[in-house]
Design a protein around this motif. Sequence first.
Motif, mmCIF file in Angstrom:
data_model
loop_
_atom_site.group_PDB
_atom_site.id
_atom_site.type_symbol
_atom_site.label_atom_id
_atom_site.label_comp_id
_atom_site.label_asym_id
_atom_site.label_seq_id
_atom_site.Cartn_x
_atom_site.Cartn_y
_atom_site.Cartn_z
ATOM 1 N N UNK A 117 -6.623 -3.476 -8.283
ATOM 2 C CA UNK A 117 -5.547 -3.112 -7.367
ATOM 3 C C UNK A 117 -5.656 -3.874 -6.046
ATOM 4 N N UNK A 118 -6.883 -4.178 -5.606
ATOM 5 C CA UNK A 118 -7.111 -4.740 -4.269
ATOM 6 C C UNK A 118 -7.492 -6.218 -4.269
ATOM 7 N N UNK A 119 -7.651 -6.799 -5.435
ATOM 8 C CA UNK A 119 -8.193 -8.161 -5.517
ATOM 9 C C UNK A 119 -7.360 -9.192 -4.764
ATOM 10 N N UNK A 120 -6.055 -8.987 -4.679
ATOM 11 C CA UNK A 120 -5.184 -9.983 -4.043
ATOM 12 C C UNK A 120 -4.989 -9.754 -2.552
ATOM 13 N N UNK A 121 -5.605 -8.715 -1.988
ATOM 14 C CA UNK A 121 -5.471 -8.467 -0.550
ATOM 15 C C UNK A 121 -6.325 -9.488 0.209
ATOM 16 N N UNK A 122 -5.729 -10.273 1.127
ATOM 17 C CA UNK A 122 -6.519 -11.267 1.870
ATOM 18 C C UNK A 122 -7.576 -10.606 2.754
ATOM 19 N N UNK A 123 -8.763 -11.189 2.782
ATOM 20 C CA UNK A 123 -9.866 -10.697 3.617
ATOM 21 C C UNK A 123 -10.249 -11.786 4.613
ATOM 22 N N UNK A 124 -10.244 -11.430 5.894
ATOM 23 C CA UNK A 124 -10.745 -12.312 6.949
ATOM 24 C C UNK A 124 -12.014 -11.684 7.511
ATOM 25 N N UNK A 125 -13.123 -12.407 7.427
ATOM 26 C CA UNK A 125 -14.364 -11.900 8.010
ATOM 27 C C UNK A 125 -14.325 -12.051 9.522
ATOM 28 N N UNK A 126 -14.772 -11.007 10.227
ATOM 29 C CA UNK A 126 -14.947 -11.060 11.682
ATOM 30 C C UNK A 126 -16.409 -10.770 11.981
ATOM 31 N N UNK A 127 -17.075 -11.699 12.627
ATOM 32 C CA UNK A 127 -18.504 -11.517 12.850
ATOM 33 C C UNK A 127 -18.985 -12.353 14.022
ATOM 34 N N UNK A 128 -20.076 -11.905 14.599
ATOM 35 C CA UNK A 128 -20.704 -12.682 15.671
ATOM 36 C C UNK A 128 -21.543 -13.810 15.097
ATOM 37 N N UNK A 129 -21.772 -13.782 13.781
ATOM 38 C CA UNK A 129 -22.537 -14.861 13.158
ATOM 39 C C UNK A 129 -21.773 -16.166 13.313
ATOM 40 N N UNK A 130 -22.446 -17.218 13.652
ATOM 41 C CA UNK A 130 -21.769 -18.485 13.841
ATOM 42 C C UNK A 130 -22.257 -19.573 12.924
ATOM 43 N N UNK A 131 -23.189 -19.243 12.019
ATOM 44 C CA UNK A 131 -23.769 -20.309 11.206
ATOM 45 C C UNK A 131 -22.922 -20.603 9.979
ATOM 46 N N UNK A 132 -23.000 -21.833 9.517
ATOM 47 C CA UNK A 132 -22.173 -22.313 8.415
ATOM 48 C C UNK A 132 -22.517 -21.614 7.105
ATOM 49 N N UNK A 133 -23.802 -21.293 6.917
ATOM 50 C CA UNK A 133 -24.228 -20.649 5.677
ATOM 51 C C UNK A 133 -23.543 -19.302 5.488
ATOM 52 N N UNK A 134 -23.436 -18.528 6.593
ATOM 53 C CA UNK A 134 -22.771 -17.227 6.510
ATOM 54 C C UNK A 134 -21.298 -17.399 6.167
ATOM 55 N N UNK A 135 -20.658 -18.399 6.747
ATOM 56 C CA UNK A 135 -19.244 -18.647 6.479
ATOM 57 C C UNK A 135 -19.025 -19.030 5.024
ATOM 58 N N UNK A 136 -19.867 -19.916 4.498
ATOM 59 C CA UNK A 136 -19.744 -20.339 3.101
ATOM 60 C C UNK A 136 -19.922 -19.164 2.158
ATOM 61 N N UNK A 137 -20.889 -18.299 2.448
ATOM 62 C CA UNK A 137 -21.127 -17.142 1.584
ATOM 63 C C UNK A 137 -19.897 -16.243 1.528
ATOM 64 N N UNK A 138 -19.286 -16.010 2.691
ATOM 65 C CA UNK A 138 -18.098 -15.175 2.726
ATOM 66 C C UNK A 138 -16.944 -15.771 1.945
#
Length: 308
Positions: free
Chosen positions: A73-94
Amino acid sequence: MRRPNILIVDDEVSNIEIISAILEDDHEVCFATSGEEALQVARAELPDLILLDVLMPGIDGYEVCRQLKADAVLADVPVIFTTALGDQEAEVKGLELGAIDYVTKPVAPVILRARVRNHLDMKRMRDELAELAVTDALTGLGNRRCLETRLAQEAARLAARGEMLSVIILDVDFFKRFNDLYGHAEGDRCLTMVAAALNRAMHRSNHLAVRYGGEEFACILPGLAHEEAMEMARSILTRIQALGIPHSASDIAPHVTVTAGVATAACRAEVEPQRWIVAADRQLYAAKAAGRNTVSGRFYDAVALAEL
């Protein structure tokens, strides 16, 4: 026009207040302060977009995203991560987990509004294209793909509480004879009129009528008990007879009629959604064997339905 609904997920209430203030002029806003609550609110609200914090106690944002994308039911809902993390690895994982974008805190209001607007616009375009793909061109009802998708979504949603799901399959009686006698243009007109009558019979917003194929139609009726579904099927037969479409080649009436099969069961996670179609189809054939222009139905327990 309905305003888009945004779910903000953050364990810091102050962050929720800041983001809400940025977006509330143009959007409906709901919120959750934990991963567990986020999943509950998402299933209840069915938001258009989710702004999801990564670092939270208990279930973190990554796990919430994974579960959202695993939910039909929820798979197509867009998700935007909001975080204080600034590293590229965290962004790629998300992004690998299915998030559509990444915003670092503290958020810049202009950038956040623009990204939310852009992703909502893209979602609306995707939804419009998806709607075309599941719409029957002749009748304007949903098509078979629409039926299968919606049935899977409703069965999964109702299984969480073991609620009832009813399915009706109906068939225009002696339709080949109708086409042979009156021609395909009149056949198309007949199907369009039947579809319109069927659609008018759907009284709840979550009830759906579709063209299953050819002269066959189907209705998905979440939350409807068996006797209610049987009554709806009978009312559909009455509505279509009342159209008064001449059919002199029919063996049972001088006008167009339909025959219907009804299947009802409590939803269980282990029962495949397609079982409702199989069950309703069997009831349709039972109704045809009983003489057509009638309804046959059955309430199934989970074991009997799964064994079909």
